[in-house]
Scaffold this active site. Sequence first.
Site, PDB file in Angstrom:
ATOM      1  N   ASP A  69       0.773  -1.548  -0.051  1.00  0.00           N
ATOM      2  CA  ASP A  69       0.133  -0.012  -0.037  1.00  0.00           C
ATOM      3  C   ASP A  69       0.698   0.915   0.096  1.00  0.00           C
ATOM      4  OD1 ASP A  69      -1.458   2.265   0.990  1.00  0.00           O
ATOM      5  OD2 ASP A  69      -2.918   0.993   2.530  1.00  0.00           O
ATOM      6  N   TYR A 169      -6.389  16.460  -8.945  1.00  0.00           N
ATOM      7  CA  TYR A 169      -6.321  15.335  -9.595  1.00  0.00           C
ATOM      8  C   TYR A 169      -5.191  15.470 -10.779  1.00  0.00           C
ATOM      9  CZ  TYR A 169      -5.523  11.273 -12.830  1.00  0.00           C
ATOM     10  OH  TYR A 169      -5.286  10.429 -13.283  1.00  0.00           O
ATOM     11  N   LYS A 173      -0.858  14.998 -10.469  1.00  0.00           N
ATOM     12  CA  LYS A 173      -0.236  14.498 -11.685  1.00  0.00           C
ATOM     13  C   LYS A 173       0.646  15.535 -12.491  1.00  0.00           C
ATOM     14  CE  LYS A 173      -2.512  10.680 -11.812  1.00  0.00           C
ATOM     15  NZ  LYS A 173      -1.803   9.609 -11.809  1.00  0.00           N
ATOM     16  N   THR A 204     -11.284   1.987 -16.652  1.00  0.00           N
ATOM     17  CA  THR A 204      -9.717   1.408 -15.011  1.00  0.00           C
ATOM     18  C   THR A 204     -10.957   1.984 -13.795  1.00  0.00           C
ATOM     19  OG1 THR A 204      -9.513   3.507 -13.610  1.00  0.00           O
ATOM     20  CG2 THR A 204      -8.218   2.369 -15.416  1.00  0.00           C
TER      21      THR A 204
END
Length: 258
Positions: A69, A169, A173, A204
Amino acid sequence: MSTDKTIVLVTGANSGIGLETIIALSKSSPNYHLLLGARSLDKGNAALAQIQSIHNNQLLSSITPIQIDVTSLPTIESTKTYLASTFGRLDVLIQNAGVIVTHPCHTLKNLRTTFETNVFGAKVVTDELTPLLQKSTNARVIYVSSEQGSITLRLDPEYPYKDVPGTEYKMSKAALNMLAACHRYDFRKWGGKVTSFNPGWCVTNLTGETGRKMRIEGGARSAEDPAKALVAILEGKRDKEAWEDSGILDLDAGVHPW
């Protein structure tokens, strides 16, 4: 266990791109030993059982589930110990674990959750495993990122995906791309190779089952596509783009600007 096989660790490999990458690599060659990284051994074992039930006769490389993890230092350290005692090195690290927060929450919680997995976890995993990568004769690190993290594309008024939401997000990235750039520069001192990889818009489990259905209905590509691209990268078919050209490696061809 000493082995002449290429030792590959894929994080977040119990579903989506990670799972398809494990399958594609195992089918492509008997020369890998693949470590299917999952947040729990139950998830990892379930993923392996799924792979074997569907693809067993086509699998050429061995697959071992391991618990890692990226937000849990004890599991990262236990992975390091396992790799050191079992193989003595790590050849390829594919940092695929990632998250998009879709449930309503405060911006601060969103940022903390997103960066914890997408950035902090990726940095810690690579740092912990670098001594084992340094023992490889051809160490490679691939960060599964996104063109959504490109600052250049974000400011381009002609960019077709400029109105896609998800600031947190995109921020994560962009930070992951900087991490890849820093490691690419630093790892060259000892021969390591690093790239940032854009898998495109594909189906996904990143955004849960609802998001998965939305992607399918919206015409998103199969997760098998980026998996095939990752196989091509490891087979040396895209060396200049992956390890030399400056930018985010695209799954189809070329690089996107940072």
